[in-house]
Every structure is written in C-alpha cells, then in structure tokens.
Write a protein that holds these residues in place. Structure first.
Motif, PDB file in Angstrom:
ATOM      1  N   LEU A 149       0.821  -1.213   0.000  1.00 61.83           N
ATOM      2  CA  LEU A 149       0.000   0.000   0.000  1.00 61.83           C
ATOM      3  C   LEU A 149       0.856   1.265   0.000  1.00 61.83           C
ATOM      4  O   LEU A 149       0.379   2.353   0.327  1.00 61.83           O
ATOM      5  N   THR A 150       2.124   1.105  -0.372  1.00 62.00           N
ATOM      6  CA  THR A 150       3.021   2.252  -0.440  1.00 62.00           C
ATOM      7  C   THR A 150       2.397   3.344  -1.309  1.00 62.00           C
ATOM      8  O   THR A 150       1.919   3.067  -2.406  1.00 62.00           O
ATOM      9  N   GLY A 151       2.422   4.548  -0.809  1.00 56.50           N
ATOM     10  CA  GLY A 151       1.813   5.665  -1.525  1.00 56.50           C
ATOM     11  C   GLY A 151       0.533   6.140  -0.879  1.00 56.50           C
ATOM     12  O   GLY A 151       0.088   7.265  -1.124  1.00 56.50           O
ATOM     13  N   ALA A 152      -0.086   5.295  -0.023  1.00 58.19           N
ATOM     14  CA  ALA A 152      -1.297   5.727   0.678  1.00 58.19           C
ATOM     15  C   ALA A 152      -0.917   6.779   1.714  1.00 58.19           C
ATOM     16  O   ALA A 152       0.064   6.628   2.437  1.00 58.19           O
ATOM     17  N   LYS A 153      -1.689   7.827   1.784  1.00 57.34           N
ATOM     18  CA  LYS A 153      -1.441   8.890   2.763  1.00 57.34           C
ATOM     19  C   LYS A 153      -2.331   8.768   3.991  1.00 57.34           C
ATOM     20  O   LYS A 153      -2.012   9.305   5.052  1.00 57.34           O
ATOM     21  N   ALA A 154      -3.460   8.080   3.828  1.00 56.93           N
ATOM     22  CA  ALA A 154      -4.392   7.962   4.954  1.00 56.93           C
ATOM     23  C   ALA A 154      -5.313   6.762   4.760  1.00 56.93           C
ATOM     24  O   ALA A 154      -5.544   6.314   3.630  1.00 56.93           O
ATOM     25  N   LEU A 155      -5.806   6.250   5.877  1.00 56.03           N
ATOM     26  CA  LEU A 155      -6.893   5.270   5.876  1.00 56.03           C
ATOM     27  C   LEU A 155      -8.128   6.032   6.324  1.00 56.03           C
ATOM     28  O   LEU A 155      -8.178   6.548   7.442  1.00 56.03           O
TER      29      LEU A 155
ATOM     30  N   ILE B 135      -7.002   8.144   9.465  1.00 53.87           N
ATOM     31  CA  ILE B 135      -5.769   7.769  10.170  1.00 53.87           C
ATOM     32  C   ILE B 135      -4.603   8.162   9.279  1.00 53.87           C
ATOM     33  O   ILE B 135      -4.464   7.665   8.155  1.00 53.87           O
ATOM     34  N   ASP B 136      -3.771   9.078   9.768  1.00 53.24           N
ATOM     35  CA  ASP B 136      -2.627   9.587   9.006  1.00 53.24           C
ATOM     36  C   ASP B 136      -1.557   8.499   8.887  1.00 53.24           C
ATOM     37  O   ASP B 136      -1.115   7.948   9.895  1.00 53.24           O
ATOM     38  N   LEU B 137      -1.165   8.198   7.653  1.00 53.49           N
ATOM     39  CA  LEU B 137      -0.174   7.140   7.417  1.00 53.49           C
ATOM     40  C   LEU B 137       1.188   7.706   7.014  1.00 53.49           C
ATOM     41  O   LEU B 137       2.050   6.958   6.547  1.00 53.49           O
ATOM     42  N   SER B 138       1.386   8.987   7.210  1.00 51.88           N
ATOM     43  CA  SER B 138       2.661   9.605   6.852  1.00 51.88           C
ATOM     44  C   SER B 138       3.812   8.902   7.573  1.00 51.88           C
ATOM     45  O   SER B 138       3.771   8.718   8.790  1.00 51.88           O
ATOM     46  N   GLY B 139       4.826   8.508   6.816  1.00 52.80           N
ATOM     47  CA  GLY B 139       6.011   7.886   7.394  1.00 52.80           C
ATOM     48  C   GLY B 139       5.868   6.408   7.693  1.00 52.80           C
ATOM     49  O   GLY B 139       6.832   5.765   8.113  1.00 52.80           O
ATOM     50  N   ALA B 140       4.695   5.827   7.498  1.00 53.78           N
ATOM     51  CA  ALA B 140       4.498   4.399   7.773  1.00 53.78           C
ATOM     52  C   ALA B 140       5.059   3.556   6.632  1.00 53.78           C
ATOM     53  O   ALA B 140       4.994   3.949   5.469  1.00 53.78           O
ATOM     54  N   ASP B 141       5.606   2.399   6.976  1.00 48.92           N
ATOM     55  CA  ASP B 141       6.078   1.440   5.978  1.00 48.92           C
ATOM     56  C   ASP B 141       4.891   0.561   5.599  1.00 48.92           C
ATOM     57  O   ASP B 141       4.492  -0.323   6.349  1.00 48.92           O
ATOM     58  N   LEU B 142       4.328   0.812   4.450  1.00 48.09           N
ATOM     59  CA  LEU B 142       3.112   0.116   4.006  1.00 48.09           C
ATOM     60  C   LEU B 142       3.399  -0.926   2.935  1.00 48.09           C
ATOM     61  O   LEU B 142       2.520  -1.324   2.191  1.00 48.09           O
ATOM     62  N   SER B 143       4.646  -1.401   2.868  1.00 48.48           N
ATOM     63  CA  SER B 143       5.036  -2.299   1.775  1.00 48.48           C
ATOM     64  C   SER B 143       4.426  -3.698   1.888  1.00 48.48           C
ATOM     65  O   SER B 143       4.409  -4.443   0.910  1.00 48.48           O
ATOM     66  N   TYR B 144       3.917  -4.069   3.069  1.00 48.11           N
ATOM     67  CA  TYR B 144       3.249  -5.375   3.197  1.00 48.11           C
ATOM     68  C   TYR B 144       2.232  -5.290   4.338  1.00 48.11           C
ATOM     69  O   TYR B 144       2.598  -5.292   5.514  1.00 48.11           O
ATOM     70  N   ILE B 145       0.969  -5.230   3.986  1.00 47.98           N
ATOM     71  CA  ILE B 145      -0.090  -5.096   4.997  1.00 47.98           C
ATOM     72  C   ILE B 145      -1.160  -6.164   4.735  1.00 47.98           C
ATOM     73  O   ILE B 145      -1.905  -6.097   3.760  1.00 47.98           O
ATOM     74  N   SER B 146      -1.245  -7.147   5.641  1.00 49.17           N
ATOM     75  CA  SER B 146      -2.299  -8.170   5.547  1.00 49.17           C
ATOM     76  C   SER B 146      -3.463  -7.867   6.504  1.00 49.17           C
ATOM     77  O   SER B 146      -4.540  -8.416   6.337  1.00 49.17           O
ATOM     78  N   GLY B 147      -3.227  -7.012   7.467  1.00 48.98           N
ATOM     79  CA  GLY B 147      -4.301  -6.559   8.370  1.00 48.98           C
ATOM     80  C   GLY B 147      -4.759  -5.172   7.934  1.00 48.98           C
ATOM     81  O   GLY B 147      -4.293  -4.157   8.437  1.00 48.98           O
TER      82      GLY B 147
END
Length: 191
Positions: free
Chosen positions: A101-107, A153-165
């Motif tokens: 999900l790399t590139g997502a800024k928010a949920l 939910i702000d996702l700035s700076g999060a590593d979203l390269s592998y999210i199963s949850g």
C-alpha cells in the motif's frame, strides 16, 4: 549489450511487489468486487460480537454498511473485543497475502454509533508472524456520535510495503460497560 541491460532492469522491476491503485477499498458495500480484505480476525470476547456486513440501516453510501454489536459481556475472560479485516481470510501472519500500500497517505472511513458516546479504537496493520505486517498505525480511542462522521488515520512515514491486516477495531468493556452498537462504511486507503 543494451538489450541485455534493459532485460535485466525489467526483471528487477517485476520482482518487487506490485503496488495498488488508489483509492484502495477495504469495504464499500457487501460483496462489492473492489473489497480487498475479509473481517475474519475476531479477537477477545468473540461470543459478545455480532457483525453484519449486509446492514441496510441507513448506510452512509451505497446499499449496505457494516453493523457491529458488542453486548459488553465477558465470554472469554478478556474484557474487550475486536475484528481484523485480513487478506487472505484468517491470516494471522502465517501465509502470504498482504498488499503493498506504499503511496497511501491515509486510511479513511465513516462511522457512527447507534446512540453516540461509543468508544472504539481503529487501526491498520500490526499482524505478526512469519509474514508480518511492515507497520501498524492507530487512530487512538475514538468516541463516536450518532451521526455519520468521516475519520482519517494519518499514514505519513508508515512502511506500508506489506499489509495483511487492512483494518481493525477494538472496543473494551471498560469504555463500553453496557456494550456498544456502531456502524462503519466506505473504508479505504487514499493518496
């Protein structure tokens, strides 16, 4: 030589996880083709949870929303409940299936309580195991109103390269001693 370099570059590019298009939906409507996660990770006092993904009680958009009913009873000596939306279903980190999900800024999602005053924590990621999520981000405890409201939910700076949850909520007996009924709709990752 130039063809060889281009071929090698192409192999390298295709060997990494493929990104997704945004918005990337967790849930929009019951059985919608674009839903990417399954609410299969029930936790805590699971006997005190009822979840209806096909609720037609005034959805925010579309024909359905999600209705969560927490009785507030202790059925498994936990004092809290929660559900993870997982991919694939029932994946507690033991199998591949997460999204990049790399590139997502928010949920973003919409939520309302049946009465108002229900306290729920919302988060994403955090599943651990052989194939652990690369990060977790919580929105912290949230007190709902009885009207639909958009949460982010702000996702700035999060590593979203592998999210199963892909999405999760938790509610405690301490915060909701008489239980809680709340609704969710249009859960999606956005840029």
């Amino acid at each position: 030589m130039k063809k060889c370099i281009l071929f090698t570059f192409a192999i390298l590019v295709t060997s990494f996880a493929v990104g997704v298009d945004f918005p990337f939906n967790v849930y929009t409507d019951n059985m919608a083709k674009g839903n990417h996660y399954v609410p299969s990770g029930w936790m805590g006092d699971v006997g005190a949870i009822q979840a209806n993904q096909n609720c037609t009680e005034t959805p925010y958009t579309g024909k359905t929303c999600i209705k969560i009913t927490y009785t507030g009873k202790t059925t498994n000596s936990q004092g809290w409940i929660g559900i993870y939306w997982q991919n694939p279903a029932n994946n507690w980190g033991s199998s591949k299936g997460g999204y990049n999900l790399t590139g997502a800024k928010a949920l973003e999602f919409w939520a309302r309580g049946e009465k108002g005053g229900e306290t729920v924590e919302f988060k994403m990621g955090g599943i651990t195991g052989e194939f652990s999520d690369t990060d977790t981000v919580s929105g912290g405890p949230t007190t709902l109103t009885n009207e639909w409201k958009k949460y982010s939910i702000d996702l700035s700076g999060a590593d979203l390269s592998y999210i199963s949850g892909g999405f999760c909520f938790a509610a405690s007996q301490l915060d909701n001693p008489d239980g809680a009924v709340f609704y969710l709709d249009d859960i999606q990752y956005v840029q």
